[in-house]
Design a protein around this motif. Structure first.
Motif, short mmCIF file in Angstrom:
data_model
loop_
_atom_site.label_atom_id
_atom_site.label_comp_id
_atom_site.label_asym_id
_atom_site.label_seq_id
_atom_site.Cartn_x
_atom_site.Cartn_y
_atom_site.Cartn_z
N LEU A 77 0.81 -1.21 0.00
CA LEU A 77 0.00 0.00 0.00
C LEU A 77 0.85 1.27 0.00
N LYS A 78 0.45 2.23 -0.85
CA LYS A 78 1.08 3.55 -0.89
C LYS A 78 0.07 4.59 -0.44
N VAL A 79 0.51 5.50 0.42
CA VAL A 79 -0.37 6.56 0.92
C VAL A 79 0.23 7.92 0.56
N LEU A 80 -0.57 8.75 -0.10
CA LEU A 80 -0.14 10.09 -0.49
C LEU A 80 -1.04 11.11 0.18
N LEU A 81 -0.49 12.29 0.43
CA LEU A 81 -1.29 13.42 0.90
C LEU A 81 -1.74 14.21 -0.32
N SER A 82 -3.05 14.34 -0.49
CA SER A 82 -3.60 15.14 -1.58
C SER A 82 -3.81 16.56 -1.08
N ILE A 83 -3.18 17.50 -1.75
CA ILE A 83 -3.23 18.90 -1.33
C ILE A 83 -4.10 19.68 -2.30
N GLY A 84 -5.16 20.28 -1.76
CA GLY A 84 -6.04 21.08 -2.60
C GLY A 84 -7.49 20.68 -2.47
N GLY A 85 -8.13 20.43 -3.61
CA GLY A 85 -9.56 20.15 -3.65
C GLY A 85 -10.34 21.38 -4.06
N TRP A 86 -11.59 21.17 -4.44
CA TRP A 86 -12.45 22.27 -4.89
C TRP A 86 -12.58 23.32 -3.79
N GLY A 87 -12.26 24.56 -4.12
CA GLY A 87 -12.38 25.66 -3.17
C GLY A 87 -11.17 25.85 -2.28
N SER A 88 -10.16 25.01 -2.45
CA SER A 88 -8.94 25.15 -1.65
C SER A 88 -7.98 26.08 -2.40
N GLY A 89 -7.72 27.23 -1.85
CA GLY A 89 -6.96 28.26 -2.56
C GLY A 89 -5.55 28.48 -2.06
N ARG A 90 -5.05 29.67 -2.37
CA ARG A 90 -3.70 30.15 -2.02
C ARG A 90 -2.60 29.51 -2.85
N PHE A 91 -2.98 28.66 -3.81
CA PHE A 91 -1.98 28.09 -4.71
C PHE A 91 -1.34 29.18 -5.56
N SER A 92 -2.16 30.05 -6.13
CA SER A 92 -1.65 31.05 -7.06
C SER A 92 -0.63 31.95 -6.40
N GLU A 93 -0.93 32.42 -5.19
CA GLU A 93 0.00 33.30 -4.48
C GLU A 93 1.30 32.57 -4.14
N MET A 94 1.17 31.33 -3.69
CA MET A 94 2.35 30.55 -3.32
C MET A 94 3.23 30.25 -4.52
N ALA A 95 2.62 29.77 -5.61
CA ALA A 95 3.40 29.33 -6.76
C ALA A 95 4.05 30.48 -7.52
N SER A 96 3.51 31.69 -7.37
CA SER A 96 4.05 32.84 -8.11
C SER A 96 5.27 33.46 -7.45
N ASP A 97 5.53 33.09 -6.20
CA ASP A 97 6.64 33.66 -5.44
C ASP A 97 7.75 32.62 -5.30
N ASN A 98 8.94 32.93 -5.80
CA ASN A 98 10.03 31.95 -5.81
C ASN A 98 10.34 31.41 -4.42
N THR A 99 10.40 32.31 -3.45
CA THR A 99 10.75 31.89 -2.09
C THR A 99 9.65 31.04 -1.47
N LYS A 100 8.41 31.49 -1.57
CA LYS A 100 7.30 30.74 -0.99
C LYS A 100 7.11 29.39 -1.69
N ARG A 101 7.33 29.37 -2.99
CA ARG A 101 7.20 28.11 -3.72
C ARG A 101 8.23 27.08 -3.24
N GLU A 102 9.46 27.52 -3.04
CA GLU A 102 10.51 26.63 -2.56
C GLU A 102 10.23 26.19 -1.12
N GLN A 103 9.72 27.10 -0.30
CA GLN A 103 9.38 26.76 1.08
C GLN A 103 8.24 25.74 1.13
N PHE A 104 7.27 25.94 0.26
CA PHE A 104 6.14 25.00 0.19
C PHE A 104 6.65 23.61 -0.22
N ALA A 105 7.49 23.54 -1.22
CA ALA A 105 8.04 22.27 -1.69
C ALA A 105 8.81 21.56 -0.57
N LYS A 106 9.57 22.34 0.20
CA LYS A 106 10.32 21.75 1.32
C LYS A 106 9.38 21.25 2.41
#
Length: 328
Positions: A77-106
């Protein structure tokens, strides 16, 4: 009510690593304990981009840990965390900022390590679109590609990175992100409301915006190889609101009274009509699921995904149909 685990592992999973996948979404707000003998992957729904746009917030961490603990008994069995879903936001702000994007990935890597996960599933609905009431920007598609690259680098090549994709194949540059992804879960449902099917396999006069066949073709055209596709199957129906709820679990729609079951043999889809003969409910059945599994195997797709585990009957008629259709 909790669904009891079967004590033995599927012979297919015990012998060797399965060549196909069955992905079950398991939600934070339900209590069913999934049966790992009929699935290969669990996507735990959901995590979210945090309020600071630089990390993850996870719904019901105790439930997540209970799902991960299943791996102690079921090695496949493999278990993954699904991040997001309908109505789950703040992706755009996070992904557009180099520092925040790297912090999120970490932080994705941190969550994988902390909870002993097998990977991350990104369910941003959708880059460049505010349809779900979230913020968006014209550069989201480009930034999504950068995000996938950053997460892959942070979690390494031995962990899984997957995503959920709208049936139309829009919003994502698949030719760019394909190398970073292990597979893509195509959400081949919610493509229409009564009097139209929401998840038909083929096109008929009653099909909604996109069929399963059209969704696969759109993703191939967009640059994603077929062997990385996992076809989505809904364990719920869509009603006309007046007589049937907009969303109704399969286990509940079986109890409906006063409606007649119908079969669209062109679309290979089920529906129900009221006493006036009006199409009021679009839904899946073991018959339509078997045909979708045949389609998956014939087209060389990787497997099947369903939303969501708790929508099935207690004895698991739908999930057992998916299992037999993919592996037997």
């Amino acid at each position: 009510m909790l669904i009891l685990l079967i004590s033995t592992v599927s012979p297919i999973f015990a012998k060797k690593k399965p060549s196909k996948v069955i992905v079950a979404y398991v939600t934070s707000w339900t209590s069913d304990i999934p049966d790992p003998t009929q699935i290969t992957h669990i996507n735990y729904a959901f995590g979210h981009v945090n309020d600071a746009f630089n990390g993850i917030r996870i719904d019901n961490e105790t439930r997540l840990q209970s799902i991960v603990d299943l791996k102690k008994k079921y090695a496949h069995l493999k278990v993954l965390l699904s991040i997001g879903g309908w109505g789950s936001g703040r992706f755009s702000e996070m992904a557009s900022d180099n520092t925040k994007r790297e912090q999120f990935a970490k932080d994705c890597a941190r969550a994988v390590k902390q909870f002993h996960l097998d990977g991350i599933d990104i369910d941003w609905e959708y880059p460049t679109s505010s349809a779900a009431g979230i913020s968006s920007h014209i550069n989201d598609t480009h930034n999504f590609s950068l995000l996938m690259k950053a997460i892959r680098k942070a979690i390494g090549t031995k962990k899984l990175l997957t995503m959920a994709s709208v049936a139309s194949g829009k919003y994502v540059a698949f030719d760019i992100v394909a190398p970073y992804l292990n597979f893509v879960n195509i959400m081949t449902y919610d493509s229409g409301n009564p009097p139209y099917h929401h998840a038909s396999l083929y096109r008929s006069a009653l099909s909604g915006n996109t069929t399963c066949e059209e969704a696969v073709a759109a993703h191939i055209t967009a640059g994603m190889p077929a062997h990385k596709f996992v076809l989505g199957i809904p364990f719920y129906g869509r009603g006309n609101k007046e007589e049937v709820k907009s969303f109704i679990d399969y286990k509940d729609l079986l109890k409906l009274q006063g409606l007649e079951k119908k079969w669209d043999d062109v679309a290979k889809a089920n529906y129900m009509v009221n006493q006036q003969g009006e199409f009021v409910l679009s839904y899946e059945s073991p018959e339509s699921i078997r045909l979708k599994c045949d389609f998956i195997r014939a087209k060389g797709l990787l497997g099947a995904m369903y939303w969501e585990y708790a929508g099935d009957t207690e004895d698991g008629i739908l999930r057992s149909t998916v299992y037999s259709g993919i592996f037997e």
